[in-house]
Design a protein around this motif. Structure first.
Motif, PDB file in Angstrom:
ATOM      1  N   LEU A  41       0.831  -1.202   0.000  1.00  0.00           N
ATOM      2  CA  LEU A  41       0.000   0.000   0.000  1.00  0.00           C
ATOM      3  C   LEU A  41       0.869   1.256   0.000  1.00  0.00           C
ATOM      4  O   LEU A  41       0.600   2.211  -0.725  1.00  0.00           O
ATOM      5  CB  LEU A  41      -0.924  -0.032   1.216  1.00  0.00           C
ATOM      6  N   ARG A  42       1.939   1.220   0.757  1.00  0.00           N
ATOM      7  CA  ARG A  42       2.836   2.375   0.816  1.00  0.00           C
ATOM      8  C   ARG A  42       3.500   2.632  -0.535  1.00  0.00           C
ATOM      9  O   ARG A  42       3.672   3.774  -0.957  1.00  0.00           O
ATOM     10  CB  ARG A  42       3.890   2.163   1.898  1.00  0.00           C
ATOM     11  N   ARG A  43       3.859   1.566  -1.232  1.00  0.00           N
ATOM     12  CA  ARG A  43       4.432   1.734  -2.578  1.00  0.00           C
ATOM     13  C   ARG A  43       3.389   2.252  -3.561  1.00  0.00           C
ATOM     14  O   ARG A  43       3.688   3.061  -4.432  1.00  0.00           O
ATOM     15  CB  ARG A  43       5.020   0.414  -3.078  1.00  0.00           C
ATOM     16  N   ARG A  44       2.160   1.798  -3.409  1.00  0.00           N
ATOM     17  CA  ARG A  44       1.087   2.216  -4.323  1.00  0.00           C
ATOM     18  C   ARG A  44       0.733   3.690  -4.130  1.00  0.00           C
ATOM     19  O   ARG A  44       0.481   4.410  -5.084  1.00  0.00           O
ATOM     20  CB  ARG A  44      -0.155   1.335  -4.103  1.00  0.00           C
ATOM     21  N   VAL A  45       0.703   4.138  -2.879  1.00  0.00           N
ATOM     22  CA  VAL A  45       0.379   5.536  -2.565  1.00  0.00           C
ATOM     23  C   VAL A  45       1.709   6.291  -2.474  1.00  0.00           C
ATOM     24  O   VAL A  45       2.215   6.564  -1.387  1.00  0.00           O
ATOM     25  CB  VAL A  45      -0.447   5.646  -1.262  1.00  0.00           C
ATOM     26  N   ASP A  46       2.253   6.584  -3.607  1.00  0.00           N
ATOM     27  CA  ASP A  46       3.572   7.191  -3.712  1.00  0.00           C
ATOM     28  C   ASP A  46       3.640   8.497  -2.921  1.00  0.00           C
ATOM     29  O   ASP A  46       2.765   9.357  -3.051  1.00  0.00           O
ATOM     30  CB  ASP A  46       3.876   7.458  -5.188  1.00  0.00           C
ATOM     31  N   GLY A  47       4.664   8.622  -2.064  1.00  0.00           N
ATOM     32  CA  GLY A  47       4.875   9.853  -1.326  1.00  0.00           C
ATOM     33  C   GLY A  47       4.383   9.839   0.109  1.00  0.00           C
ATOM     34  O   GLY A  47       4.739  10.718   0.885  1.00  0.00           O
ATOM     35  N   VAL A  48       3.569   8.869   0.482  1.00  0.00           N
ATOM     36  CA  VAL A  48       3.062   8.825   1.860  1.00  0.00           C
ATOM     37  C   VAL A  48       4.145   8.247   2.764  1.00  0.00           C
ATOM     38  O   VAL A  48       4.831   7.284   2.404  1.00  0.00           O
ATOM     39  CB  VAL A  48       1.756   8.004   1.969  1.00  0.00           C
ATOM     40  N   SER A  49       4.314   8.849   3.931  1.00  0.00           N
ATOM     41  CA  SER A  49       5.284   8.322   4.891  1.00  0.00           C
ATOM     42  C   SER A  49       4.664   7.136   5.627  1.00  0.00           C
ATOM     43  O   SER A  49       3.438   6.978   5.672  1.00  0.00           O
ATOM     44  CB  SER A  49       5.689   9.400   5.891  1.00  0.00           C
ATOM     45  N   GLU A  50       5.515   6.342   6.230  1.00  0.00           N
ATOM     46  CA  GLU A  50       5.045   5.196   7.003  1.00  0.00           C
ATOM     47  C   GLU A  50       4.119   5.659   8.135  1.00  0.00           C
ATOM     48  O   GLU A  50       3.063   5.074   8.368  1.00  0.00           O
ATOM     49  CB  GLU A  50       6.260   4.460   7.571  1.00  0.00           C
ATOM     50  N   LYS A  51       4.506   6.739   8.804  1.00  0.00           N
ATOM     51  CA  LYS A  51       3.708   7.270   9.916  1.00  0.00           C
ATOM     52  C   LYS A  51       2.340   7.746   9.441  1.00  0.00           C
ATOM     53  O   LYS A  51       1.313   7.437  10.055  1.00  0.00           O
ATOM     54  CB  LYS A  51       4.460   8.423  10.579  1.00  0.00           C
ATOM     55  N   MET A  52       2.305   8.501   8.336  1.00  0.00           N
ATOM     56  CA  MET A  52       1.020   9.020   7.832  1.00  0.00           C
ATOM     57  C   MET A  52       0.121   7.888   7.353  1.00  0.00           C
ATOM     58  O   MET A  52      -1.094   7.925   7.579  1.00  0.00           O
ATOM     59  CB  MET A  52       1.249  10.020   6.701  1.00  0.00           C
ATOM     60  N   LEU A  53       0.703   6.889   6.692  1.00  0.00           N
ATOM     61  CA  LEU A  53      -0.109   5.766   6.225  1.00  0.00           C
ATOM     62  C   LEU A  53      -0.685   5.010   7.419  1.00  0.00           C
ATOM     63  O   LEU A  53      -1.861   4.637   7.409  1.00  0.00           O
ATOM     64  CB  LEU A  53       0.699   4.841   5.319  1.00  0.00           C
ATOM     65  N   SER A  54       0.126   4.803   8.433  1.00  0.00           N
ATOM     66  CA  SER A  54      -0.349   4.111   9.628  1.00  0.00           C
ATOM     67  C   SER A  54      -1.497   4.877  10.289  1.00  0.00           C
ATOM     68  O   SER A  54      -2.532   4.296  10.638  1.00  0.00           O
ATOM     69  CB  SER A  54       0.815   3.940  10.607  1.00  0.00           C
ATOM     70  N   GLN A  55      -1.344   6.194  10.437  1.00  0.00           N
ATOM     71  CA  GLN A  55      -2.402   7.018  11.031  1.00  0.00           C
ATOM     72  C   GLN A  55      -3.661   7.014  10.169  1.00  0.00           C
ATOM     73  O   GLN A  55      -4.781   6.950  10.681  1.00  0.00           O
ATOM     74  CB  GLN A  55      -1.906   8.452  11.227  1.00  0.00           C
ATOM     75  N   THR A  56      -3.471   7.088   8.863  1.00  0.00           N
ATOM     76  CA  THR A  56      -4.609   7.078   7.928  1.00  0.00           C
ATOM     77  C   THR A  56      -5.367   5.767   8.028  1.00  0.00           C
ATOM     78  O   THR A  56      -6.603   5.760   8.113  1.00  0.00           O
ATOM     79  CB  THR A  56      -4.108   7.320   6.491  1.00  0.00           C
ATOM     80  N   LEU A  57      -4.650   4.654   8.028  1.00  0.00           N
ATOM     81  CA  LEU A  57      -5.297   3.348   8.111  1.00  0.00           C
ATOM     82  C   LEU A  57      -6.047   3.188   9.435  1.00  0.00           C
ATOM     83  O   LEU A  57      -7.159   2.657   9.452  1.00  0.00           O
ATOM     84  CB  LEU A  57      -4.267   2.234   7.940  1.00  0.00           C
ATOM     85  N   GLN A  58      -5.470   3.667  10.523  1.00  0.00           N
ATOM     86  CA  GLN A  58      -6.148   3.584  11.818  1.00  0.00           C
ATOM     87  C   GLN A  58      -7.447   4.396  11.806  1.00  0.00           C
ATOM     88  O   GLN A  58      -8.478   3.924  12.290  1.00  0.00           O
ATOM     89  CB  GLN A  58      -5.233   4.071  12.937  1.00  0.00           C
TER      90      GLN A  58
END
Length: 117
Positions: A41-58
């Motif tokens: 998912l992080r590779r697919r959503v280019d530019g998102v940081s690990e922290k932001m993706l984690s917060q977004t998913l939560q």
């Protein structure tokens, strides 16, 4: 109970923000193709940081739009997928995204005209 997103105290406002924010809309749209692991998912959503993706998913999981499934394997595996509500929401987002992508020549022309003024 009626909900009014224009009302300051309406509980729909945070959910609207989660869905329409940059990372929320891209995450939901990426998951429309099917379940993905975090790094996929992080590779697919280019530019998102690990922290932001984690917060977004939560946030999206809390809102009932994303399902998180932890596999008890070695190494541990976590898959993310859309719930039925998430799929309905992603479908509407993808309609908007496709419209914007198809309209980009007009958008770019409008931006150039504006900037030339």
């Amino acid at each position: 109970m009626d909900y009014d997103v224009f009302a300051k105290a309406c509980p729909s406002r945070p959910t609207l923000e989660h869905v329409t924010g940059r990372w929320g809309s891209l995450t939901l749209s990426a998951l429309d193709a099917g379940p993905l692991r975090f790094n996929e998912l992080r590779r697919r959503v280019d530019g998102v940081s690990e922290k932001m993706l984690s917060q977004t998913l939560q946030a999206l999981e809390r809102d009932g739009l994303v399902h998180r499934e932890a596999q008890h394997t070695n190494p541990p595996r976590v898959d993310y997928s859309l719930t039925p509500l998430g799929r309905e929401t992603a479908d509407k987002l993808l309609t908007l995204i496709r419209h914007l992508e198809a309209s980009m020549p007009r958008v770019l022309d409008a931006q150039a005209a504006y900037d030339a003024r």
